[in-house]
Design an enzyme around this catalytic site. Structure first.
Site, PDB file in Angstrom:
ATOM      1  N   ASP A  56       0.862  -1.170   0.000  1.00 43.51           N
ATOM      2  CA  ASP A  56       0.000   0.000   0.000  1.00 43.51           C
ATOM      3  C   ASP A  56       0.904   1.227   0.000  1.00 43.51           C
ATOM      4  O   ASP A  56       1.602   1.500   0.990  1.00 43.51           O
ATOM      5  CB  ASP A  56      -0.884  -0.015   1.249  1.00 43.51           C
ATOM      6  N   VAL A  57       0.922   1.971  -1.098  1.00 42.30           N
ATOM      7  CA  VAL A  57       1.876   3.076  -1.230  1.00 42.30           C
ATOM      8  C   VAL A  57       1.582   4.235  -0.287  1.00 42.30           C
ATOM      9  O   VAL A  57       2.403   5.151  -0.161  1.00 42.30           O
ATOM     10  CB  VAL A  57       1.955   3.588  -2.684  1.00 42.30           C
ATOM     11  N   ASN A  83       3.706   5.173 -10.631  1.00 41.84           N
ATOM     12  CA  ASN A  83       2.474   5.203 -11.415  1.00 41.84           C
ATOM     13  C   ASN A  83       1.193   5.101 -10.592  1.00 41.84           C
ATOM     14  O   ASN A  83       0.137   5.534 -11.050  1.00 41.84           O
ATOM     15  CB  ASN A  83       2.542   4.045 -12.426  1.00 41.84           C
ATOM     16  N   TYR A 151      -8.018  15.421  -7.860  1.00 37.09           N
ATOM     17  CA  TYR A 151      -7.154  14.805  -8.860  1.00 37.09           C
ATOM     18  C   TYR A 151      -6.266  15.857  -9.532  1.00 37.09           C
ATOM     19  O   TYR A 151      -5.052  15.679  -9.655  1.00 37.09           O
ATOM     20  CB  TYR A 151      -8.010  14.086  -9.905  1.00 37.09           C
ATOM     21  N   LYS A 155      -2.124  16.241  -9.406  1.00 38.03           N
ATOM     22  CA  LYS A 155      -1.275  16.142 -10.592  1.00 38.03           C
ATOM     23  C   LYS A 155      -0.487  17.425 -10.852  1.00 38.03           C
ATOM     24  O   LYS A 155       0.645  17.366 -11.349  1.00 38.03           O
ATOM     25  CB  LYS A 155      -2.130  15.762 -11.805  1.00 38.03           C
TER      26      LYS A 155
END
Length: 246
Positions: A56-57, A83, A151, A155
Site C-alpha cells: 500500500d503506497v 504510477n 485529482y 497532478k
C-alpha cells in the site's frame, strides 16, 4: 546484467502494460500494488519472472519495507515508474468532502512522494550511484476537468515534485521525468465511451488510445542513458479535447 525497474500500480491498466513492456524490453521488473492476486496476473501475463511486491503506497512503513527488500534481494534499482494513482467520481468543489479529497491526495501525492523518496535514497547510496524516476502526471497536470479538484491538485503537485527531484538529483546522477497521459484506454477511462463532463456543462464521449502507446513511451524513457532525460512528455489520444479544452 539487466537493469532493474519497479512499477507501482502494476495490478492493471497503465501500470500493468508498462511492467509487461519493460519486462519484454529486458528489464528485471518488480511490480507493486495493493492486490497480490492481480499482481500475480500481471506476472503470469508476462510469462513469469517478475518480483511481486504487494504494498500500500500510502503506508510509509510498507513502502520502506518494499525498498529494503529490493535492496536486499536485488542490490540496486535503476528505474521506478511511479504510477500508482486513484480518483473519485466528478464532484463539484462545493460538494467535495474531506474523505474524497484525502483519498485522492493520499495515493496520488503522498504515495508518489513516499515511493519517489524511497527510490531516490536507494539510488543515491547504491554503487554505481544513480537511477531514473518517472512520475505519472496527467493531462490534468495542465488543465482540469469539471469536478476534479483533488485529482487536478494532485497532478499539478506532481509536476512540482518532478522538477524538484530533477534538480536535487543532479548531484547523484538521478534523473527524473514525467509522463502526462491523456485518455489511455484502461479501467479508469471506461466511462469515456458513454460520456464524461465537459467544460460547457455537457456530457460527451471522448476518444481514447491503446495503453500500449504509453507503455512504449515509458520504455523509451527508462532506456535512456543517465546523461539524457525526457523531462516532460505528453502522450494522448489525438482527438481528445485537451488542446482548446474549455
Amino acid at each position: 546484467m539487466a537493469k532493474t525497474a519497479l512499477v507501482t500500480g502494476a495490478s492493471s491498466g497503465i501500470g500493468r502494460a508498462s511492467a509487461l513492456a519493460l519486462h519484454k524490453a529486458g528489464f528485471s521488473v518488480a511490480i507493486c500494488g495493493r492486490r497480490a492476486d492481480a499482481l500475480k496476473e500481471t506476472d503470469a501475463e508476462g510469462g513469469g519472472g517478475m518480483t511481486v511486491l504487494p504494498c500500500d503506497v500510502t503506508d510509509p512503513e510498507a513502502v520502506a519495507a518494499m525498498f529494503s527488500k529490493i535492496e536486499a534481494d536485488v542490490g540496486r534499482l535503476d528505474v521506478i515508474f511511479n504510477n500508482a494513482g486513484t480518483n473519485i467520481p466528478a464532484t463539484n468543489f462545493g460538494d467535495l468532502d474531506w474523505s474524497g479529497w484525502k483519498k485522492v491526495i493520499d495515493v496520488n501525492l503522498n504515495g508518489m512522494f513516499l515511493c519517489a523518496h524511497g527510490a531516490f535514497n536507494l539510488m543515491r547510496r547504491q554503487s554505481p550511484q544513480g537511477g531514473r524516476i518517472i512520475n505519472n502526471g496527467s493531462i490534468s497536470a495542465h488543465v482540469p476537468r469539471p469536478g476534479s479538484a483533488p485529482y487536478t491538485s494532485s497532478k499539478h503537485a506532481i509536476t512540482g515534485l518532478t522538477r524538484s527531484i530533477s534538480l536535487d538529483g543532479r548531484a547523484f546522477d538521478i534523473a527524473c521525468g514525467q509522463i502526462d497521459i491523456g485518455n489511455a484506454a484502461s479501467h479508469m477511462t471506461e466511462a469515456m465511451s458513454s460520456g464524461v463532463p465537459q467544460a460547457d456543462g455537457s456530457m460527451k464521449p471522448e476518444p481514447t488510445m491503446d495503453v500500449q502507446h504509453v507503455a512504449d513511451a515509458v520504455v523509451h524513457m527508462a532506456g535512456l542513458p543517465l546523461e539524457a532525460n525526457v523531462q516532460f512528455i505528453t502522450v494522448m489520444a489525438t482527438k481528445m479535447p485537451f488542446v482548446g479544452r474549455g
